[in-house]
Design an enzyme around this catalytic site. Structure first.
Site, PDB file in Angstrom:
ATOM      1  N   MET A   1       0.854  -1.190   0.000  1.00 27.96           N
ATOM      2  CA  MET A   1       0.000   0.000   0.000  1.00 27.96           C
ATOM      3  C   MET A   1       0.890   1.239   0.000  1.00 27.96           C
ATOM      4  O   MET A   1       1.120   1.862   1.028  1.00 27.96           O
ATOM      5  CB  MET A   1      -0.922   0.000   1.230  1.00 27.96           C
ATOM      6  CG  MET A   1      -1.934   1.131   1.221  1.00 27.96           C
ATOM      7  SD  MET A   1      -2.997   1.147   2.690  1.00 27.96           S
ATOM      8  CE  MET A   1      -1.808   1.624   3.960  1.00 27.96           C
ATOM      9  N   PRO A   2       1.404   1.605  -1.204  1.00 29.83           N
ATOM     10  CA  PRO A   2       2.230   2.818  -1.272  1.00 29.83           C
ATOM     11  C   PRO A   2       1.407   4.039  -0.855  1.00 29.83           C
ATOM     12  O   PRO A   2       0.243   4.170  -1.250  1.00 29.83           O
ATOM     13  CB  PRO A   2       2.597   2.909  -2.758  1.00 29.83           C
ATOM     14  CG  PRO A   2       2.350   1.539  -3.320  1.00 29.83           C
ATOM     15  CD  PRO A   2       1.229   0.971  -2.504  1.00 29.83           C
ATOM     16  N   HIS A   3       2.007   4.899  -0.037  1.00 28.84           N
ATOM     17  CA  HIS A   3       1.337   6.134   0.377  1.00 28.84           C
ATOM     18  C   HIS A   3       2.371   7.108   0.905  1.00 28.84           C
ATOM     19  O   HIS A   3       3.480   6.713   1.254  1.00 28.84           O
ATOM     20  CB  HIS A   3       0.267   5.845   1.441  1.00 28.84           C
ATOM     21  CG  HIS A   3       0.798   5.180   2.684  1.00 28.84           C
ATOM     22  ND1 HIS A   3       1.172   3.857   2.712  1.00 28.84           N
ATOM     23  CD2 HIS A   3       1.036   5.657   3.928  1.00 28.84           C
ATOM     24  CE1 HIS A   3       1.611   3.545   3.927  1.00 28.84           C
ATOM     25  NE2 HIS A   3       1.547   4.619   4.688  1.00 28.84           N
ATOM     26  N   ALA A   4       1.987   8.381   0.960  1.00 22.47           N
ATOM     27  CA  ALA A   4       2.847   9.407   1.554  1.00 22.47           C
ATOM     28  C   ALA A   4       1.929  10.327   2.351  1.00 22.47           C
ATOM     29  O   ALA A   4       0.794   9.969   2.656  1.00 22.47           O
ATOM     30  CB  ALA A   4       3.638  10.141   0.478  1.00 22.47           C
TER      31      ALA A   4
END
Lengths: 142, 91
Positions: free
Chosen positions: A64-67
């Site tokens: 779950m890529p996130h920033a």
């Protein structure tokens, strides 16, 4: 909320990616194209992994890529990409399922995270995603 | 008992993990609460236990902090198992 966010145009199926960076770029494409995020958000997601390691791999085969919201989110959104071949991260972690999360403030995405967590806790859901080839295979899951 | 779920920016992964740790604590009958935090802040925040993915735990570890590494952030059984392994009160 997943159902309303994960529309046909937010879900992609691809063969594979040469590395995890390319995979994050590809997985973010629908959000970028629709203006949910800016290009710098993609770079921020990648630097997170470079700085802290592959903690975005929530479970085997699911990332779950996130920033952060201030890293370039215009509107809350989520996209899904499923790869045929596993994408390799450091520490020997691998992923075929990518949920790219774009949260526009600290609280709005909490409900969405809870929903994703419950969704992934059901092994049946994950196995359907892993064998899915087209949107119709997954549209009823959410 | 205070448990901190930790990840890179303290928003996504650690929040999701904290939800499941709180469920696990309840099911194990442990009196405690799990909050989530980013790695940089967690380094100076005191807690009874810290939980997160192995590479985050490695970066947090200073020889004094009690860290609990988890591979699967959504699997309640694995989280309960790891809590049981690391927390003496969780039997």
């Amino acid at each position: 909320m997943l159902r309303s966010k994960l529309t046909d145009e937010m879900v992609q199926f691809i063969q594979g990616a040469k590395d995890w960076e390319e995979a994050i770029h590809a997985a973010s494409e629908p959000l970028l194209k629709q203006g949910y995020i800016e290009a710098r958000y993609v770079e921020a997601m990648i630097s997170n992994v470079k700085n802290f390691g592959p903690y975005i791999v929530l479970m085997p085969e699911v990332a779950m890529p996130h920033a952060r919201p201030e890293d370039g989110v215009n509107q809350m959104g989520i996209s899904l990409m499923i790869t045929e071949e596993s994408v390799l991260f450091d520490e020997g972690k691998t992923a075929k399922i990518f949920f790219v999360l774009a949260a526009d403030d600290k609280s709005s995405h909490l409900e969405l995270l809870q929903e994703i967590s419950e969704f992934l806790a059901n092994e049946e859901n994950v196995s359907v995603l892993l064998s899915a080839k087209k949107y119709e295979d997954v549209s009823n899951l959410f | 008992m205070k448990i901190l779920a930790v990840c890179g920016n303290g928003l996504g992964t650690s929040f999701m993990l904290s939800l499941n740790v709180n469920k696990a604590l309840k099911e194990l009958g442990i009196d405690g609460e799990c909050k989530n935090m980013d790695l940089a802040s967690a380094k100076t925040e005191s807690a009874d236990y810290y939980i997160g993915s192995p590479e985050i735990m490695e970066q947090l570890s200073d020889g004094k902090k009690k860290v609990i590494p988890v591979i699967n952030m959504v699997n309640l059984n694995e989280i309960k198992e790891m809590l049981r392994t690391h927390i003496p009160e969780a039997k």
